[in-house]
Scaffold this motif. Sequence first.
Motif, PDB file in Angstrom:
ATOM      1  N   ARG A  51      43.902 -20.069 -33.213  1.00 19.26           N
ATOM      2  CA  ARG A  51      43.374 -20.977 -34.250  1.00 19.26           C
ATOM      3  C   ARG A  51      43.613 -20.418 -35.650  1.00 19.26           C
ATOM      4  O   ARG A  51      43.973 -21.142 -36.559  1.00 19.26           O
ATOM      5  N   ARG A  52      43.411 -19.131 -35.822  1.00 21.08           N
ATOM      6  CA  ARG A  52      43.595 -18.518 -37.150  1.00 21.08           C
ATOM      7  C   ARG A  52      45.038 -18.707 -37.646  1.00 21.08           C
ATOM      8  O   ARG A  52      45.261 -18.967 -38.827  1.00 21.08           O
ATOM      9  N   LEU A  53      45.996 -18.571 -36.762  1.00 21.19           N
ATOM     10  CA  LEU A  53      47.397 -18.756 -37.157  1.00 21.19           C
ATOM     11  C   LEU A  53      47.704 -20.228 -37.403  1.00 21.19           C
ATOM     12  O   LEU A  53      48.451 -20.565 -38.326  1.00 21.19           O
ATOM     13  N   LEU A  54      47.133 -21.101 -36.601  1.00 20.28           N
ATOM     14  CA  LEU A  54      47.321 -22.537 -36.831  1.00 20.28           C
ATOM     15  C   LEU A  54      46.770 -22.930 -38.196  1.00 20.28           C
ATOM     16  O   LEU A  54      47.399 -23.709 -38.929  1.00 20.28           O
ATOM     17  N   ASP A  55      45.617 -22.387 -38.553  1.00 21.51           N
ATOM     18  CA  ASP A  55      45.028 -22.667 -39.864  1.00 21.51           C
ATOM     19  C   ASP A  55      45.941 -22.170 -40.984  1.00 21.51           C
ATOM     20  O   ASP A  55      46.151 -22.860 -41.977  1.00 21.51           O
ATOM     21  N   TYR A  56      46.491 -20.969 -40.830  1.00 21.51           N
ATOM     22  CA  TYR A  56      47.410 -20.408 -41.827  1.00 21.51           C
ATOM     23  C   TYR A  56      48.591 -21.352 -42.070  1.00 21.51           C
ATOM     24  O   TYR A  56      48.996 -21.582 -43.202  1.00 21.51           O
ATOM     25  N   ALA A  57      49.142 -21.894 -40.979  1.00 20.20           N
ATOM     26  CA  ALA A  57      50.329 -22.737 -41.072  1.00 20.20           C
ATOM     27  C   ALA A  57      49.998 -24.194 -41.388  1.00 20.20           C
ATOM     28  O   ALA A  57      50.907 -25.004 -41.560  1.00 20.20           O
ATOM     29  N   GLY A  58      48.707 -24.532 -41.445  1.00 21.94           N
ATOM     30  CA  GLY A  58      48.315 -25.912 -41.727  1.00 21.94           C
ATOM     31  C   GLY A  58      48.635 -26.869 -40.595  1.00 21.94           C
ATOM     32  O   GLY A  58      48.754 -28.072 -40.797  1.00 21.94           O
ATOM     33  N   ILE A  59      48.771 -26.345 -39.390  1.00 26.48           N
ATOM     34  CA  ILE A  59      49.104 -27.164 -38.224  1.00 26.48           C
ATOM     35  C   ILE A  59      47.817 -27.729 -37.643  1.00 26.48           C
ATOM     36  O   ILE A  59      46.913 -26.976 -37.266  1.00 26.48           O
ATOM     37  N   LEU A  60      47.746 -29.061 -37.575  1.00 27.37           N
ATOM     38  CA  LEU A  60      46.538 -29.726 -37.077  1.00 27.37           C
ATOM     39  C   LEU A  60      46.739 -30.316 -35.689  1.00 27.37           C
ATOM     40  O   LEU A  60      46.087 -29.922 -34.738  1.00 27.37           O
ATOM     41  N   ASP A  61      47.634 -31.296 -35.568  1.00 26.86           N
ATOM     42  CA  ASP A  61      47.788 -31.956 -34.272  1.00 26.86           C
ATOM     43  C   ASP A  61      49.233 -32.160 -33.852  1.00 26.86           C
ATOM     44  O   ASP A  61      49.508 -32.497 -32.717  1.00 26.86           O
ATOM     45  N   ALA A  62      50.165 -31.952 -34.753  1.00 20.97           N
ATOM     46  CA  ALA A  62      51.584 -32.086 -34.441  1.00 20.97           C
ATOM     47  C   ALA A  62      52.311 -30.844 -34.950  1.00 20.97           C
ATOM     48  O   ALA A  62      51.888 -30.213 -35.917  1.00 20.97           O
ATOM     49  N   VAL A  63      53.385 -30.502 -34.268  1.00 20.38           N
ATOM     50  CA  VAL A  63      54.166 -29.305 -34.594  1.00 20.38           C
ATOM     51  C   VAL A  63      55.644 -29.646 -34.502  1.00 20.38           C
ATOM     52  O   VAL A  63      56.065 -30.331 -33.571  1.00 20.38           O
ATOM     53  N   ILE A  64      56.407 -29.164 -35.473  1.00 22.19           N
ATOM     54  CA  ILE A  64      57.865 -29.228 -35.384  1.00 22.19           C
ATOM     55  C   ILE A  64      58.325 -27.829 -35.007  1.00 22.19           C
ATOM     56  O   ILE A  64      57.970 -26.845 -35.669  1.00 22.19           O
ATOM     57  N   LEU A  65      59.090 -27.733 -33.929  1.00 21.80           N
ATOM     58  CA  LEU A  65      59.675 -26.459 -33.520  1.00 21.80           C
ATOM     59  C   LEU A  65      61.130 -26.456 -33.958  1.00 21.80           C
ATOM     60  O   LEU A  65      61.901 -27.345 -33.574  1.00 21.80           O
ATOM     61  N   LEU A  66      61.495 -25.495 -34.780  1.00 24.60           N
ATOM     62  CA  LEU A  66      62.879 -25.327 -35.228  1.00 24.60           C
ATOM     63  C   LEU A  66      63.388 -24.052 -34.573  1.00 24.60           C
ATOM     64  O   LEU A  66      62.953 -22.948 -34.912  1.00 24.60           O
TER      65      LEU A  66
END
Length: 173
Positions: free
Chosen positions: A97-112
Motif C-alpha cells: 500500500r505504501r508504494l501504491l500511495d507513492y505512485a498514486g495508483i488507485l484502481d488501475a495500473v499501466i505496466l510498461l
Amino acid sequence: MANFLGEFECKLDSKGRIALPAALRKQLPPEAEGRLVVNRGFEQHLVLYPLPEWRRVTAELDGLNLYVKKHREFVRYFHRGATELELDGSGRLLLPRRLLDYAGILDAVILLAYAHRIECWDPTLYDQLLSNEPADFAGLAEEIMGPANRPEPDEDRVPSFRDFPPAPPNSRH
C-alpha cells in the motif's frame, strides 16, 4: 536474460493485487521462479524487477563506496520501499500500500515492460508522461543513440549505467 516487451492495462483489486498478464508472465525468466522485487522508480511510479535482475542491480550498487555520503544517500534512496513479491497461484502480485500511495495508483495500473524491468504507472500520470514527448524525438534519438555516444561493445560484459555519459543538469528524463 531476455528483454521484456509490452504495455498492459491492469486493474488493482481491493487488496492491492494485480493479475500479471499471461503474456508478461511468459516473459519472466525461469530462474526468477515467480519472484520479483518492487521498488520506487526515479519518477512517480513503481518498478518490478525479476529477482535475478534485482540481484544484478544491487550487486552493482554494492560496488559503491559507502564512505562517500552521496553514495550512501543514493543506495538508501534506491532501496527505500524495496519489497520482494511472489506470484500467487492465480498469477497475482500483492503490491504494498505504501508504494501504491507513492505512485498514486488507485484502481488501475499501466505496466510498461522494457529492458529487464516492468514499470507500474497510474494511468493519468503515464498519459501525462507520454504527452510530453520531445518536439524533436528523432534528434533526441540521434543524440542518445548516435555512434559517438555509444561505448565500444565488450562481449563479456553487460552494459552498466556508468558506460553512458551523464545527463546534462536540468535535463528531463
